[in-house]
Design a protein around this motif. Structure first.
Motif, PDB file in Angstrom:
ATOM      1  N   GLY A 346      -4.518 -15.536   0.720  1.00 30.83           N
ATOM      2  CA  GLY A 346      -4.349 -14.882  -0.576  1.00 30.83           C
ATOM      3  C   GLY A 346      -3.497 -13.629  -0.479  1.00 30.83           C
ATOM      4  O   GLY A 346      -2.671 -13.359  -1.371  1.00 30.83           O
ATOM      5  N   VAL A 347      -3.663 -12.855   0.606  1.00 30.60           N
ATOM      6  CA  VAL A 347      -2.831 -11.652   0.793  1.00 30.60           C
ATOM      7  C   VAL A 347      -1.360 -12.024   0.970  1.00 30.60           C
ATOM      8  O   VAL A 347      -0.459 -11.393   0.390  1.00 30.60           O
ATOM      9  CB  VAL A 347      -3.351 -10.853   2.005  1.00 30.60           C
ATOM     10  N   THR A 350       0.046 -13.226  -2.356  1.00 35.91           N
ATOM     11  CA  THR A 350       0.231 -12.092  -3.264  1.00 35.91           C
ATOM     12  C   THR A 350       1.455 -11.267  -2.869  1.00 35.91           C
ATOM     13  O   THR A 350       2.222 -10.808  -3.737  1.00 35.91           O
ATOM     14  CB  THR A 350      -1.029 -11.209  -3.238  1.00 35.91           C
ATOM     15  N   THR A 351       1.651 -11.096  -1.569  1.00 33.43           N
ATOM     16  CA  THR A 351       2.828 -10.362  -1.090  1.00 33.43           C
ATOM     17  C   THR A 351       4.112 -11.105  -1.438  1.00 33.43           C
ATOM     18  O   THR A 351       5.118 -10.504  -1.865  1.00 33.43           O
ATOM     19  CB  THR A 351       2.725 -10.160   0.431  1.00 33.43           C
ATOM     20  N   THR A 353       4.541 -13.180  -3.892  1.00 35.37           N
ATOM     21  CA  THR A 353       4.752 -13.058  -5.344  1.00 35.37           C
ATOM     22  C   THR A 353       5.350 -11.707  -5.705  1.00 35.37           C
ATOM     23  O   THR A 353       6.219 -11.591  -6.593  1.00 35.37           O
ATOM     24  CB  THR A 353       3.405 -13.244  -6.057  1.00 35.37           C
ATOM     25  N   LEU A 354       4.901 -10.670  -4.995  1.00 35.39           N
ATOM     26  CA  LEU A 354       5.417  -9.331  -5.273  1.00 35.39           C
ATOM     27  C   LEU A 354       6.907  -9.199  -4.957  1.00 35.39           C
ATOM     28  O   LEU A 354       7.689  -8.670  -5.748  1.00 35.39           O
ATOM     29  CB  LEU A 354       4.615  -8.305  -4.469  1.00 35.39           C
TER      30      LEU A 354
END
Length: 414
Positions: A346-347, A350-351, A353-354
Motif C-alpha cells: 500500500g505504501v 500510494t507513492t 500514485t503521488l
C-alpha cells in the motif's frame, strides 16, 4: 371391564415406579463374581448400603456432579466418568450397567474376582497361606480407577493423533476448513483436560487425607466392629457374673471399700445399666478406634499408582495444549507478516500514485487549449513534444525512486 382394570393397575404401578425412583442396579458378588440385575428404589439402596440420600444424588445421571470418590462407614461411592457404582465389603452395585462403555469394566471386574478368589484345594493351601488376598472393596476400587483412567488416556491419545496432522496442515495452508478443524480439536482438548484434572484432584485429595482413606477399609472395619461387639457382649456377661458373685459373697462379709447398694436394691436394673453403659461407650468409640488403628499404606500405594497414571495423562494433554498454543502463535506471526507485506504494498502504490500525479499535472497544463510553438506540426515542434514527454516520464521515475529510498532509509519498508 377386567381388562380395563388390569390396564389401570399397570399404569398405576408404572407411575408408582417412576415416583419412587426405582432404577436397575447390577449387583456383582464379591466372592463368586456373579452378576444380577435388580430393580430397587432409593430407600432400598440406602438401607442396603447405609448411605444417606445426599450421597446417592452424586450417582444421579440427571444431575451433573464432578468426579467423586467418597468413603463412608459401610460403602464407597464412586462417580468416575462412566463408572457410577457403590462398593460395599461384599458386593458392588452398578447403576448404568446398560451403557456399552461399562461392559469392559464388568468383564474386567469379574476376571479380577476370579483371579483373587480361585477355588481352593488341599494341595495349594500352603501356597495360599503366603498370598495376601486383596479386600473386595480395594479390588473393585482398583477396577474402577483403571477403567476411568484408561478411558481418559485413550481419549487423550486419540485426540493427540488427530491434533498433530491437523495443526501441521494448518501451518502449511491457512484456510477456513483447517481453522474449523483446529477449533474443534481445541474444544475437545479443553473438555478432556477438565475431566482429567477433576479425577487428579480427587485422587490428590484422598492421598492428602489419611482419615478419608481409612474410611475405605470396609472389610477391616466390619471385622473390628464384629470383634468389638463380641467382646462387649463377653464383658457384659463377665460383669453380670461378677455382680452375682459379689451378691453371694455379701453374706460372708464384703470389703468395706466396695459399695453395691444399687445392686442390692435392684440387681437386674443395675446389671442392665452396666451393660448398656459399657456397650454405648464402645459403640461411640468404635468409629474412632477403627480409623486410628487402620494402616492406610496399602490403599495409599494403590491410589498413588493411578495418580501417577492420571498425572501422566494430564501432562500429555498439557504438552498438546502447548503445541496448539505454539501453532496459534505461529499462525498469528504469519498473518502479521502478510499484513505487513500488504501495508508495504500500500505504501508503494500510494507513492507511485503521488509521483504520477506530477506527470498528470504536466499533461494537464499542456492539454490546455492555447497556441504555442510546441504544438506546431512541423519537425521542430514534434521534437520538442517528445522531449517534454520523455523528460516528464524520467522525472516521475526519479521522484518515485527517491521516495522509495527515503522510505527504506526511515525503515518504513524492508
Amino acid at each position: 371391564m377386567r381388562a380395563l382394570d388390569e390396564a389401570e393397575v399397570g399404569r398405576v404401578g408404572i407411575r408408582k415406579k417412576g415416583v419412587g425412583g426405582v432404577r436397575a442396579w447390577m449387583v456383582v458378588d464379591g466372592v463368586s463374581g456373579e452378576t444380577q440385575v435388580i430393580e430397587a428404589g432409593k430407600h432400598a439402596i440406602m438401607r442396603r448400603t447405609g448411605l444417606p440420600a445426599r450421597d446417592l444424588r452424586i450417582l444421579d445421571p440427571l444431575l451433573s456432579y464432578p468426579s467423586t470418590v467418597l468413603g463412608r462407614e459401610r460403602a464407597i461411592v464412586i462417580n468416575l466418568e462412566h463408572i457410577k457404582a457403590i462398593i460395599t465389603a461384599h458386593e458392588l452395585l452398578l447403576l448404568n450397567s446398560r451403557d456399552p462403555s461399562v461392559s469392559p469394566f464388568i468383564h474386567e471386574l469379574h476376571s479380577r474376582i476370579i483371579r483373587h478368589h480361585p477355588p481352593h484345594s488341599h494341595s495349594n493351601q500352603n501356597d495360599d497361606a503366603s498370598f495376601k488376598i486383596l479386600p473386595f472393596e480395594f479390588l473393585a476400587l482398583e477396577a474402577c480407577l483403571e477403567s476411568a483412567c484408561g478411558v481418559l488416556d485413550n481419549e487423550a491419545k486419540t485426540l493427540e493423533q488427530e491434533a498433530h496432522p491437523a495443526l501441521d496442515k494448518l501451518t502449511s495452508k491457512i484456510s477456513t476448513l483447517n481453522l474449523e478443524r483446529v477449533r474443534q480439536i481445541k474444544s475437545r482438548l479443553v473438555a478432556i483436560t477438565g475431566r482429567v484434572q477433576k479425577v487428579r484432584d480427587e485422587l490428590e485429595h484422598l492421598l492428602d487425607d489419611d482419615e478419608d482413606m481409612a474410611e475405605m477399609y470396609l472389610t477391616d472395619k466390619l471385622l473390628q466392629q464384629t470383634s468389638s461387639s463380641a467382646s462387649s457382649s463377653v464383658d457384659v456377661d463377665v460383669d453380670l457374673d461378677l455382680d452375682l458373685d459379689l451378691d453371694l459373697d455379701d453374706d460372708h462379709g464384703a470389703p468395706p471399700e466396695i459399695s453395691l447398694e444399687a445392686a442390692y436394691e435392684d440387681p437386674q436394673n443395675a446389671h442392665s445399666s452396666i451393660g448398656r453403659e459399657s456397650h454405648g461407650t464402645r459403640a461411640s468409640s468404635t468409629y474412632t478406634a477403627v480409623t486410628k488403628q487402620l494402616d492406610v499404606e496399602e490403599l495409599e500405594m494403590l491410589l498413588e499408582a493411578y495418580f501417577v497414571q492420571i498425572d501422566g495423562t494430564l501432562n500429555k494433554l498439557s504438552t498438546l495444549r502447548e503445541y496448539v498454543d505454539d501453532t496459534e502463535d505461529y499462525i498469528n506471526i504469519m498473518l502479521d507478516d502478510k499484513q505487513n507485506h500488504l501495508l508495504q504494498m500500500g505504501v508503494m502504490l500510494t507513492t507511485a500514485t503521488l509521483v504520477v500525479s506530477a506527470f498528470v499535472v504536466v499533461a494537464g497544463i499542456f492539454g490546455m487549449n492555447i497556441h504555442i510553438e510546441l504544438f506546431n506540426p512541423d519537425v521542430a515542434g514534434m521534437r520538442e513534444f517528445l522531449w517534454t514527454v520523455g523528460g516528464s516520464t524520467a522525472g516521475t521515475i526519479f521522484l518515485y525512486v527517491v521516495a522509495i529510498a527515503w522510505c527504506k532509509h526511515k525503515r518504513l519498508l524492508e
